[in-house]
Design a protein around this motif. Sequence first.
Motif, PDB file in Angstrom:
ATOM      1  N   SER A 106       0.816  -1.212   0.000  1.00 39.50           N
ATOM      2  CA  SER A 106       0.000   0.000   0.000  1.00 39.50           C
ATOM      3  C   SER A 106       0.851   1.265   0.000  1.00 39.50           C
ATOM      4  N   GLY A 107       2.153   1.130   0.229  1.00 44.73           N
ATOM      5  CA  GLY A 107       3.027   2.280   0.352  1.00 44.73           C
ATOM      6  C   GLY A 107       3.294   2.678   1.789  1.00 44.73           C
ATOM      7  N   GLU A 108       2.540   2.097   2.713  1.00 44.20           N
ATOM      8  CA  GLU A 108       2.725   2.402   4.127  1.00 44.20           C
ATOM      9  C   GLU A 108       4.033   1.791   4.626  1.00 44.20           C
ATOM     10  N   THR A 109       4.728   2.530   5.479  1.00 41.24           N
ATOM     11  CA  THR A 109       5.949   2.042   6.109  1.00 41.24           C
ATOM     12  C   THR A 109       5.724   1.913   7.608  1.00 41.24           C
ATOM     13  N   VAL A 110       6.021   0.750   8.150  1.00 39.42           N
ATOM     14  CA  VAL A 110       5.830   0.495   9.576  1.00 39.42           C
ATOM     15  C   VAL A 110       7.163   0.102  10.200  1.00 39.42           C
ATOM     16  N   SER A 111       7.277   0.334  11.504  1.00 39.74           N
ATOM     17  CA  SER A 111       8.510   0.031  12.229  1.00 39.74           C
ATOM     18  C   SER A 111       8.330  -1.213  13.081  1.00 39.74           C
ATOM     19  N   GLY A 112       9.433  -1.911  13.306  1.00 40.82           N
ATOM     20  CA  GLY A 112       9.415  -3.098  14.144  1.00 40.82           C
ATOM     21  C   GLY A 112      10.802  -3.399  14.672  1.00 40.82           C
ATOM     22  N   THR A 113      10.909  -4.485  15.399  1.00 41.91           N
ATOM     23  CA  THR A 113      12.167  -4.883  16.017  1.00 41.91           C
ATOM     24  C   THR A 113      12.562  -6.273  15.548  1.00 41.91           C
ATOM     25  N   VAL A 114      13.849  -6.448  15.229  1.00 44.87           N
ATOM     26  CA  VAL A 114      14.351  -7.776  14.874  1.00 44.87           C
ATOM     27  C   VAL A 114      14.310  -8.644  16.136  1.00 44.87           C
ATOM     28  N   ASN A 156       0.513  -4.272  15.491  1.00 48.62           N
ATOM     29  CA  ASN A 156      -0.619  -4.168  14.560  1.00 48.62           C
ATOM     30  C   ASN A 156      -1.926  -4.054  15.341  1.00 48.62           C
ATOM     31  N   PRO A 157      -2.045  -3.044  16.203  1.00 54.61           N
ATOM     32  CA  PRO A 157      -3.211  -2.961  17.096  1.00 54.61           C
ATOM     33  C   PRO A 157      -4.529  -2.747  16.377  1.00 54.61           C
ATOM     34  N   ASP A 158      -4.492  -2.095  15.207  1.00 52.81           N
ATOM     35  CA  ASP A 158      -5.736  -1.854  14.473  1.00 52.81           C
ATOM     36  C   ASP A 158      -5.980  -2.897  13.384  1.00 52.81           C
ATOM     37  N   PHE A 159      -5.110  -3.917  13.320  1.00 56.00           N
ATOM     38  CA  PHE A 159      -5.268  -5.056  12.409  1.00 56.00           C
ATOM     39  C   PHE A 159      -5.314  -4.640  10.931  1.00 56.00           C
ATOM     40  N   THR A 160      -4.615  -3.549  10.585  1.00 56.17           N
ATOM     41  CA  THR A 160      -4.611  -3.105   9.190  1.00 56.17           C
ATOM     42  C   THR A 160      -3.631  -3.906   8.341  1.00 56.17           C
ATOM     43  N   ILE A 161      -2.668  -4.559   8.976  1.00 58.85           N
ATOM     44  CA  ILE A 161      -1.686  -5.359   8.229  1.00 58.85           C
ATOM     45  C   ILE A 161      -2.212  -6.789   8.133  1.00 58.85           C
ATOM     46  N   GLU A 170       8.891  -5.045   1.717  1.00 60.25           N
ATOM     47  CA  GLU A 170      10.317  -4.738   1.582  1.00 60.25           C
ATOM     48  C   GLU A 170      10.838  -4.402   2.966  1.00 60.25           C
ATOM     49  N   LEU A 171      11.785  -5.188   3.427  1.00 56.97           N
ATOM     50  CA  LEU A 171      12.317  -5.042   4.776  1.00 56.97           C
ATOM     51  C   LEU A 171      13.626  -4.264   4.714  1.00 56.97           C
ATOM     52  N   LEU A 172      13.696  -3.167   5.468  1.00 61.18           N
ATOM     53  CA  LEU A 172      14.884  -2.313   5.498  1.00 61.18           C
ATOM     54  C   LEU A 172      15.490  -2.392   6.896  1.00 61.18           C
ATOM     55  N   ILE A 173      16.672  -3.021   6.985  1.00 63.89           N
ATOM     56  CA  ILE A 173      17.295  -3.261   8.284  1.00 63.89           C
ATOM     57  C   ILE A 173      18.652  -2.551   8.328  1.00 63.89           C
ATOM     58  N   PRO A 174      18.847  -1.620   9.280  1.00 65.56           N
ATOM     59  CA  PRO A 174      20.143  -0.930   9.402  1.00 65.56           C
ATOM     60  C   PRO A 174      21.240  -1.916   9.833  1.00 65.56           C
ATOM     61  N   LEU A 175      22.413  -1.736   9.245  1.00 65.22           N
ATOM     62  CA  LEU A 175      23.564  -2.571   9.596  1.00 65.22           C
ATOM     63  C   LEU A 175      24.659  -1.685  10.183  1.00 65.22           C
TER      64      LEU A 175
END
Length: 364
Positions: free
Chosen positions: A237-245, A267-272, A279-284
């Motif tokens: 959808s173009g939405e970007t969400v944050s999470g933890t490895v 995902n409290p509102d169950f939109t995902i 696409e997962l973007l993980i800082p190294l």
Amino acid sequence: MSRNFWVAIVILLIAIAWFSYDFLTPEEIVASDKTLADINAETAALVEDLPATKVRARVSVAEEKQRISSLSGRTENKRTVSVRAEVGGLVLKRAVELGDRVHEGDALCALEQDEREARVREAEDLLREMKLEYEGQVSLRNSGLQIERQIAAAKARVTQAEATLLQRQKELERATIKAPFGGFIEETHAEVGDLLQPGSSCVTLIDLDPMKVIAQVSEKEIHHFAVGTIAQARLPSGETVSGTVTFIGQQSNANTRTFVVEVLVENPDFTIRSGLTAELLIPLETYRAHKVPVALIGINDDGQLGIQTVGDASRVTFAPISIVTEDQDGAWVTGLPDVSTLITVGQDFVVPNEIVEVVFEDEI
């Protein structure tokens, strides 16, 4: 005129002199006491005396950057459970339909309970009777008319009656199949009138909060990843969400030689939804790099990528580099000193170790 033009003239004159050497008479050869080393030294001196080539340059200062790993992954719900009956019986009611949201403890399927309720009442009456018998035995002991063995036996019967009552209460409670956690009804497996056996499924329940984003990482890159890193997931959808490895696999896939990496996203509102491409973007790791125009990057005779820079004593240096990433207006490269003088105009007309005259861009 440029320094290269004068160098070319000197080389041409030396070539003419060299080829003329074959036409000299022996007497002329003897008359000349110059060796080839002398000629080369004179040539080098002539080249040193030539005017330095002008180049345009600018000072570049390295910036601290962080490498970002971009992985193709998918969303996956954390839990999927087929909620099964613990006791057998006829289905009297199914309290949910496909897609319903339920909370922990909500009723899903209700089995017949009449017989179980009667058995609970029977156990309650039996317990009451055993307690009265025990109390009577205790009162007789106080009168000196009863022995301890009979009192202990009465106490044991009370305990047994309590266990029987508890068992039948549990059976009655389990006749109502309840949600073990909050979630959504993904499938229904029982209808009113079905006869369920212990272990038969009532519904399939899925948990969408939190949501997992799963990707595969190659064996060459897996050592760069760490649990606890904050990552981003870009959804269709173009939405970007944050999470933890939260998980990094310890064993690779036998076929692909890749390791699983999981990122947990709230995902409290169950939109995902589960099963989406992400696409997962993980800082190294962090690194220091220069941003340079792609046009400045060249290749030396050994096939190395590099950039022409100006070093000590205004001499040209070919500095090998590695391209980390590219933007629309340039490339981020490593391998240069933190402060470097980059030749921006004229780099194709000079060679390493050549002395140049530098004109800085901010002076123009």
